[in-house]
Motif scaffolding. Structure first.
Motif, PDB file in Angstrom:
ATOM      1  N   ILE A 175       0.797  -1.217   0.000  1.00  0.00           N
ATOM      2  CA  ILE A 175       0.000   0.000   0.000  1.00  0.00           C
ATOM      3  C   ILE A 175       0.835   1.275   0.000  1.00  0.00           C
ATOM      4  CG2 ILE A 175      -1.669   1.305   1.412  1.00  0.00           C
ATOM      5  CD1 ILE A 175      -2.780  -1.492   2.210  1.00  0.00           C
ATOM      6  N   ASN A 176       0.464   2.156  -0.900  1.00  0.00           N
ATOM      7  CA  ASN A 176       0.908   3.538  -0.830  1.00  0.00           C
ATOM      8  C   ASN A 176      -0.345   4.353  -0.571  1.00  0.00           C
ATOM      9  OD1 ASN A 176       1.455   6.208  -1.304  1.00  0.00           O
ATOM     10  ND2 ASN A 176       2.790   5.845  -3.062  1.00  0.00           N
ATOM     11  N   PRO A 177      -0.515   4.846   0.652  1.00  0.00           N
ATOM     12  CA  PRO A 177      -1.769   5.520   1.008  1.00  0.00           C
ATOM     13  C   PRO A 177      -2.092   6.700   0.087  1.00  0.00           C
ATOM     14  CG  PRO A 177      -0.450   5.107   2.959  1.00  0.00           C
ATOM     15  CD  PRO A 177       0.417   4.779   1.778  1.00  0.00           C
ATOM     16  N   GLU A 178      -1.068   7.253  -0.577  1.00  0.00           N
ATOM     17  CA  GLU A 178      -1.325   8.386  -1.471  1.00  0.00           C
ATOM     18  C   GLU A 178      -1.159   8.012  -2.946  1.00  0.00           C
ATOM     19  OE1 GLU A 178       1.389   9.357   1.040  1.00  0.00           O
ATOM     20  OE2 GLU A 178      -0.340   9.483   2.380  1.00  0.00           O
ATOM     21  N   GLY A 179      -0.932   6.725  -3.223  1.00  0.00           N
ATOM     22  CA  GLY A 179      -0.631   6.364  -4.609  1.00  0.00           C
ATOM     23  C   GLY A 179      -1.335   5.102  -5.065  1.00  0.00           C
ATOM     24  N   VAL A 180      -0.674   4.370  -5.944  1.00  0.00           N
ATOM     25  CA  VAL A 180      -1.258   3.145  -6.491  1.00  0.00           C
ATOM     26  C   VAL A 180      -0.829   1.958  -5.626  1.00  0.00           C
ATOM     27  CG1 VAL A 180      -1.472   1.700  -8.538  1.00  0.00           C
ATOM     28  CG2 VAL A 180      -1.048   4.148  -8.790  1.00  0.00           C
ATOM     29  N   SER A 181      -1.798   1.203  -5.137  1.00  0.00           N
ATOM     30  CA  SER A 181      -1.493   0.064  -4.278  1.00  0.00           C
ATOM     31  C   SER A 181      -1.713  -1.237  -5.047  1.00  0.00           C
ATOM     32  CB  SER A 181      -2.364   0.099  -3.030  1.00  0.00           C
ATOM     33  OG  SER A 181      -2.099   1.294  -2.302  1.00  0.00           O
ATOM     34  N   MET A 182      -1.081  -2.309  -4.545  1.00  0.00           N
ATOM     35  CA  MET A 182      -1.134  -3.596  -5.249  1.00  0.00           C
ATOM     36  C   MET A 182      -1.498  -4.699  -4.245  1.00  0.00           C
ATOM     37  SD  MET A 182       1.352  -6.348  -5.873  1.00  0.00           S
ATOM     38  CE  MET A 182       2.985  -5.658  -5.901  1.00  0.00           C
ATOM     39  N   PHE A 183      -2.384  -5.588  -4.660  1.00  0.00           N
ATOM     40  CA  PHE A 183      -2.888  -6.610  -3.747  1.00  0.00           C
ATOM     41  C   PHE A 183      -2.587  -7.986  -4.317  1.00  0.00           C
ATOM     42  CE2 PHE A 183      -4.804  -2.634  -3.064  1.00  0.00           C
ATOM     43  CZ  PHE A 183      -4.913  -2.540  -1.686  1.00  0.00           C
ATOM     44  N   GLU A 184      -2.152  -8.897  -3.452  1.00  0.00           N
ATOM     45  CA  GLU A 184      -1.711 -10.213  -3.923  1.00  0.00           C
ATOM     46  C   GLU A 184      -1.814 -11.242  -2.801  1.00  0.00           C
ATOM     47  OE1 GLU A 184       2.571 -10.486  -4.428  1.00  0.00           O
ATOM     48  OE2 GLU A 184       2.927  -8.981  -2.889  1.00  0.00           O
ATOM     49  N   PRO A 185      -2.025 -12.513  -3.177  1.00  0.00           N
ATOM     50  CA  PRO A 185      -1.854 -13.576  -2.177  1.00  0.00           C
ATOM     51  C   PRO A 185      -0.372 -13.689  -1.862  1.00  0.00           C
ATOM     52  CG  PRO A 185      -2.171 -14.542  -4.353  1.00  0.00           C
ATOM     53  CD  PRO A 185      -2.340 -13.045  -4.515  1.00  0.00           C
ATOM     54  N   ILE A 186      -0.002 -14.122  -0.659  1.00  0.00           N
ATOM     55  CA  ILE A 186       1.451 -14.173  -0.398  1.00  0.00           C
ATOM     56  C   ILE A 186       2.082 -15.485  -0.866  1.00  0.00           C
ATOM     57  CG2 ILE A 186       1.063 -12.641   1.598  1.00  0.00           C
ATOM     58  CD1 ILE A 186       2.478 -14.647   3.345  1.00  0.00           C
ATOM     59  N   HIS A 187       1.263 -16.457  -1.248  1.00  0.00           N
ATOM     60  CA  HIS A 187       1.867 -17.683  -1.793  1.00  0.00           C
ATOM     61  C   HIS A 187       2.507 -17.394  -3.145  1.00  0.00           C
ATOM     62  CE1 HIS A 187      -1.301 -18.210  -4.788  1.00  0.00           C
ATOM     63  NE2 HIS A 187      -2.221 -18.151  -3.859  1.00  0.00           N
TER      64      HIS A 187
END
Ligand code: IPM
Ligand code: MN
Length: 350
Positions: free
Chosen positions: A265-277
């Motif tokens: 997460i970048n609270p002011e920018g582009v965030s990326m979400f992923e499984p950790i596997h």
């Protein structure tokens, strides 16, 4: 209308991403969330075909999205490091996603290897610093491959980088409103420069949060307590490498890699979400990987976008499916197909 970039990438990434998008679509329909998906062909196959890992033009485009949803990175025919650094770390660093948020939550119905511990004991969040430490790639080699070889790998800790992640952890403890406690995990007894900076910063920022209980823990002892007393933890804040290591341990106590999700997460920018596997190439195309982690990552993305109700509905559907026992033991031998698990969870979205 949200614009979401989808990077399924390698191995089982595309399979679990499909299920995450399936459940997200069900929640979006129920809660009137509008979004547009654009898929990017990034990963090991593209690298082997074209030599390109992450073209600058793609990075530039990704900067225009509201969020990025990523599957898994890693290909058996590509030497280690190329894709990890070229894709995952490039996104984290390039978009200054300085928070790696990793919830460690045991859902009812999921087995933990910890004896006598249940969902009421295992519910905390690791806030991993995501842009500094040993991941900064600072160092070098001299006389490589000779008996006199010297290698230096330096951990980078900045006051600004340390302060912003610690502040995020304190704010999160307030927002969670549970035990209201932040544990700062370091190795200040040995890393007497970098982790001394961490300790001082933690104490200083901590003055602004008198309502939050504060404690320091050494990383080795923290590993012991994750196993012995996981109920002690609420929010854990730590450095990049330690966060990487302790969240694999965390994933095990919450029931395995099949359920562990994360947000970069970048609270002011582009965030990326992923499984950790990872990409688990051995299981690619076999429809046997548990998609829960990827579905939870999609729920984290919805929450991050501000679609709190849709996110909560996704999480509730996951919790229901897990409690029903219909997802089996979440392993590749569970007998439950990836697509069936996704169908079930999507059908439980209310
Ligand atoms: C993770 C992974 C990555 C990391 C690797 C693939 C670079 O292990 O997301 O935890 O070390 O951060
Ligand atoms: Mn890891």
């Amino acid at each position: 209308m949200y614009k979401i970039a989808v990077l399924p990438c390698d191995g089982v990434g595309p399979e679990v991403v499909a299920e995450g998008l399936k459940v997200m679509a069900a929640a979006a329909e129920a809660y009137d969330v509008d979004y547009e998906l654009v898929e990017y062909d990034i990963g090991g196959e593209r690298y082997l075909r074209t030599g390109e890992v992450m073209p600058d033009s793609v990075m530039e485009e990704l900067g225009q999205y509201d969020a990025i949803y990523l599957g898994a990175v890693g290909h058996p025919d590509v030497p280690p490091g190329i894709l990890e650094q070229g894709i995952l770390l490039k996104l984290r660093f390039g978009f200054d996603q300085y928070v790696n948020l990793r919830p460690i939550k045991l859902y009812p119905g999921v087995a933990t290897p910890l004896k006598d511990k249940g969902p009421e004991d295992i519910d905390f969040v690791v806030v991993r610093e995501n842009t500094e430490g040993f991941y900064a790639g600072v160092g070098g080699q001299l006389k490589r491959g000779t008996p006199e070889e010297v290698a230096i790998q330096t951990g980078i800790y900045t006051r600004r980088g340390t302060e912003r992640i610690i502040r995020y952890a304190f704010e999160l403890a307030r927002k969670r409103n549970k035990a209201k406690k932040v544990t700062c995990v370091d190795k200040a007894n040995v890393l007497t420069f970098g982790h001394d900076l961490w300790r001082r910063t933690f104490a200083e920022v901590g003055h602004e949060y008198p309502d939050i209980q504060q404690e320091n823990a050494f990383v080795d002892a923290c590993c012991m307590w994750f196993v012995k007393n996981p109920e002690w933890f609420d929010v854990v804040v730590t450095t990049n490498m330690f966060g990487d290591i302790i969240t694999d341990l965390g994933a095990m106590i919450q029931g395995g890699m099949g359920v562990a999700a994360s947000g970069n997460i970048n609270p002011e920018g582009v965030s990326m979400f992923e499984p950790i596997h990872g990409s688990a190439p051995k299981y690619k195309g076999k429809n046997v990987i548990c998609p829960v982690a990827a579905i939870c990552a999609a729920a984290m993305m919805m929450e991050h976008l501000g679609e709190v109700a849709a996110a909560a509905a996704m999480e509730k559907a996951v919790a229901k499916a897990l409690a029903s026992g219909k997802l089996g033991d979440l392993s590749t031998r569970s007998g439950v197909k990836t697509t069936e698990a996704g169908d079930l969870i999507a059908s439980l979205v209310e």
